[in-house]
Write an enzyme that holds these catalytic residues in place. Structure first.
Site, PDB file in Angstrom:
ATOM      1  N   ASN A  30     -10.301  -0.645   9.788  1.00 57.70           N
ATOM      2  CA  ASN A  30      -9.065  -0.064   9.239  1.00 57.70           C
ATOM      3  C   ASN A  30      -8.559   0.993  10.209  1.00 57.70           C
ATOM      4  O   ASN A  30      -9.219   2.017  10.415  1.00 57.70           O
ATOM      5  CB  ASN A  30      -9.358   0.585   7.883  1.00 57.70           C
ATOM      6  CG  ASN A  30      -9.827  -0.440   6.872  1.00 57.70           C
ATOM      7  OD1 ASN A  30      -9.041  -1.225   6.365  1.00 57.70           O
ATOM      8  ND2 ASN A  30     -11.130  -0.461   6.612  1.00 57.70           N
ATOM      9  N   GLU A  84     -13.934  -5.765   8.570  1.00 57.73           N
ATOM     10  CA  GLU A  84     -12.661  -5.375   9.193  1.00 57.73           C
ATOM     11  C   GLU A  84     -12.747  -3.944   9.714  1.00 57.73           C
ATOM     12  O   GLU A  84     -13.632  -3.172   9.328  1.00 57.73           O
ATOM     13  CB  GLU A  84     -11.530  -5.466   8.175  1.00 57.73           C
ATOM     14  CG  GLU A  84     -11.749  -4.580   6.957  1.00 57.73           C
ATOM     15  CD  GLU A  84     -10.474  -4.207   6.221  1.00 57.73           C
ATOM     16  OE1 GLU A  84      -9.380  -4.500   6.724  1.00 57.73           O
ATOM     17  OE2 GLU A  84     -10.589  -3.572   5.164  1.00 57.73           O
ATOM     18  N   GLY A 108      -7.498   5.431   4.449  1.00 58.73           N
ATOM     19  CA  GLY A 108      -6.995   6.331   3.405  1.00 58.73           C
ATOM     20  C   GLY A 108      -7.313   7.781   3.737  1.00 58.73           C
ATOM     21  O   GLY A 108      -8.404   8.097   4.209  1.00 58.73           O
ATOM     22  N   ARG A 132     -12.045   3.329   9.986  1.00 61.61           N
ATOM     23  CA  ARG A 132     -13.151   3.111   9.051  1.00 61.61           C
ATOM     24  C   ARG A 132     -13.483   1.628   9.103  1.00 61.61           C
ATOM     25  O   ARG A 132     -12.619   0.784   8.927  1.00 61.61           O
ATOM     26  CB  ARG A 132     -12.708   3.498   7.639  1.00 61.61           C
ATOM     27  CG  ARG A 132     -13.865   3.786   6.681  1.00 61.61           C
ATOM     28  CD  ARG A 132     -13.416   3.798   5.245  1.00 61.61           C
ATOM     29  NE  ARG A 132     -13.095   2.455   4.818  1.00 61.61           N
ATOM     30  CZ  ARG A 132     -11.920   2.092   4.297  1.00 61.61           C
ATOM     31  NH1 ARG A 132     -10.965   2.966   4.099  1.00 61.61           N
ATOM     32  NH2 ARG A 132     -11.706   0.833   3.947  1.00 61.61           N
ATOM     33  N   GLU A 185       0.813  -1.224   0.000  1.00 61.87           N
ATOM     34  CA  GLU A 185       0.000   0.000   0.000  1.00 61.87           C
ATOM     35  C   GLU A 185       0.849   1.278   0.000  1.00 61.87           C
ATOM     36  O   GLU A 185       0.361   2.370   0.249  1.00 61.87           O
ATOM     37  CB  GLU A 185      -0.963  -0.019   1.191  1.00 61.87           C
ATOM     38  CG  GLU A 185      -2.001  -1.115   1.056  1.00 61.87           C
ATOM     39  CD  GLU A 185      -2.953  -1.169   2.219  1.00 61.87           C
ATOM     40  OE1 GLU A 185      -3.907  -0.392   2.228  1.00 61.87           O
ATOM     41  OE2 GLU A 185      -2.725  -1.992   3.133  1.00 61.87           O
ATOM     42  N   ASP A 192     -15.378  -1.544   7.683  1.00 60.94           N
ATOM     43  CA  ASP A 192     -15.995  -2.050   6.440  1.00 60.94           C
ATOM     44  C   ASP A 192     -17.048  -3.095   6.794  1.00 60.94           C
ATOM     45  O   ASP A 192     -16.763  -4.056   7.518  1.00 60.94           O
ATOM     46  CB  ASP A 192     -14.937  -2.699   5.531  1.00 60.94           C
ATOM     47  CG  ASP A 192     -13.868  -1.715   5.069  1.00 60.94           C
ATOM     48  OD1 ASP A 192     -14.024  -0.513   5.318  1.00 60.94           O
ATOM     49  OD2 ASP A 192     -12.893  -2.166   4.440  1.00 60.94           O
ATOM     50  N   TYR A 195      -9.062   2.367  -6.497  1.00 60.26           N
ATOM     51  CA  TYR A 195      -8.138   3.456  -6.825  1.00 60.26           C
ATOM     52  C   TYR A 195      -8.202   3.962  -8.256  1.00 60.26           C
ATOM     53  O   TYR A 195      -7.382   4.774  -8.657  1.00 60.26           O
ATOM     54  CB  TYR A 195      -6.699   3.038  -6.456  1.00 60.26           C
ATOM     55  CG  TYR A 195      -6.592   2.683  -4.986  1.00 60.26           C
ATOM     56  CD1 TYR A 195      -6.893   3.626  -4.000  1.00 60.26           C
ATOM     57  CD2 TYR A 195      -6.244   1.401  -4.573  1.00 60.26           C
ATOM     58  CE1 TYR A 195      -6.836   3.300  -2.656  1.00 60.26           C
ATOM     59  CE2 TYR A 195      -6.188   1.064  -3.222  1.00 60.26           C
ATOM     60  CZ  TYR A 195      -6.486   2.023  -2.281  1.00 60.26           C
ATOM     61  OH  TYR A 195      -6.429   1.701  -0.945  1.00 60.26           O
ATOM     62  N   SER A 250      -6.297  -2.956   1.236  1.00 64.42           N
ATOM     63  CA  SER A 250      -6.537  -2.483  -0.137  1.00 64.42           C
ATOM     64  C   SER A 250      -6.996  -3.591  -1.083  1.00 64.42           C
ATOM     65  O   SER A 250      -6.803  -3.511  -2.292  1.00 64.42           O
ATOM     66  CB  SER A 250      -5.284  -1.807  -0.736  1.00 64.42           C
ATOM     67  OG  SER A 250      -5.128  -0.533  -0.192  1.00 64.42           O
TER      68      SER A 250
END
Ligand SMILES: Nc1ncnc2c1ncn2[C@@H]1O[C@H](COP(=O)(O)OP(=O)(O)O)[C@@H](O)[C@H]1O
Ligand SMILES: [Mg+2]
Length: 297
Positions: free
Chosen positions: A259, A257, A263, A242, A7, A244, A203, A137
């Site tokens: 994070n 998960e 990002g 964050r 990443e 998910d 991305y 990612s």
């Protein structure tokens, strides 16, 4: 920022965006690309606070946090244990189960057992999601819809480490919830045009639609927010995370998960979610810094 994980490129982008915003706010800020010389660089730079934008690998698995603890440098976000738990999809799921936080059915396979043809029986039907236990990612993640796809998916996931996780595929919507300093900021629904929210969909501009707030009923949104905050709290996370989630056709949310270093370019999901509640990108950064001061007290 930077570092050596897959990443790295995203991390450099997060770091550059943070650098620009903090400079505009008048902070004295230096960008540090984390390499093996990090201790001597930190000795030279004499920073007051490390604002971590180091996604994946050492940055997110507790290693950099441990080093900063030893050096006595305050840092943003989660501590050593929380980071290590969150980065490891097996360990975090076990903690979630202990706290009755819903997760997809899963099983973990080690490289050793797969080599010796001693695979555990997988007691839930296809489709499966196969992933490395400790990547981000969507690196190494595959969706397996028939038996023919199993070996390629295993091979891909094992190329990132000796443990892989196989999850029940949750048909439905994808919702990511932002948490900041112990409170829910809000959520976004992620609608990739590709098969799933893989690296490319994450991305490449235009490949995914982001719906703010998510198009789910108020009660499902409430439940998703509750479940996400419980996941953040169960791992003992701090600062900005964050979470998910997948939400199935009956409106039941499942945690994929947490994070711990989400990002942070101006168009990343957490800043988008913050914007929904009126918090600008620089405002979000100042809140993250404020979280460190609170954590230290
Ligand atoms: N159990 C699942 N059911 C449906 N989709 C999943 C599941 N697990 C992962 N995915 C898809 O794969 C993506 C990446 O998985 P995730 O667990 O968030 O790992 P990463 O750390 O790589 O982001 C998710 O955003 C989602 O689109
Ligand atoms: Mg994810």
């Amino acid at each position: 920022m930077g570092g050596v994980s897959p990443e790295r490129e995203i991390s450099l982008k997060s770091g550059a965006a943070i650098h620009k915003a903090l400079k505009n706010l008048g902070y004295n800020v230096v960008c540090i690309d984390v390499g093996h010389d990090i201790c001597s660089v930190l000795e030279k730079e004499r920073i007051d606070i490390a604002l971590l934008a180091l996604h994946g690998g050492y940055g997110e698995n507790g290693s950099i946090q441990g080093m900063l603890e030893v050096l006595g440098i305050p840092y943003t976000g989660s501590g050593v244990l929380s980071s290590a738990l969150a980065m490891d999809k097996e360990a975090s799921k076990k903690v979630f189960l202990y706290h009755n936080i819903p997760v997809p059915l899963f099983t973990v396979i080690t490289y050793e057992s797969s080599n010796m043809h001693k695979l555990p029986a997988i007691e839930f039907p296809l489709p499966w999601v196969v992933k490395p236990v400790a990547q981000g990612s969507s690196v190494g993640v595959s969706i397996v819809r028939d038996e023919g796809g199993v070996s390629l998916a295993f091979e891909k996931a094992f190329s990132y480490g000796p443990r892989i996780i196989i999850e029940q595929y949750i048909e439905g919507k994808e919702v990511h919830i932002g948490i900041l300093n112990g409170n829910v900021l809000g959520g976004v629904e992620v609608r990739p045009s590709l098969e799933f929210y893989d690296y490319e969909a994450k991305y490449t501009a235009g490949l995914t639609d982001y719906i703010l707030p998510p198009e789910i009923s108020q009660s499902v949104y409430e439940r998703s927010r509750e479940v996400a905050l419980s996941a953040h709290t169960a791992l003992g996370c701090h600062g900005a995370t964050r979470v998910d989630l997948r939400v199935d056709s009956k409106g039941r949310p499942y945690v994929l998960e947490v994070n711990t270093i989400p990002g942070m370019t101006e168009t990343s999901l957490l800043p988008k979610i913050a914007g929904l509640s009126g918090l600008s990108f620089p405002g979000l950064l100042e809140e993250i810094l404020r979280g460190v001061i609170e954590k230290e007290q």
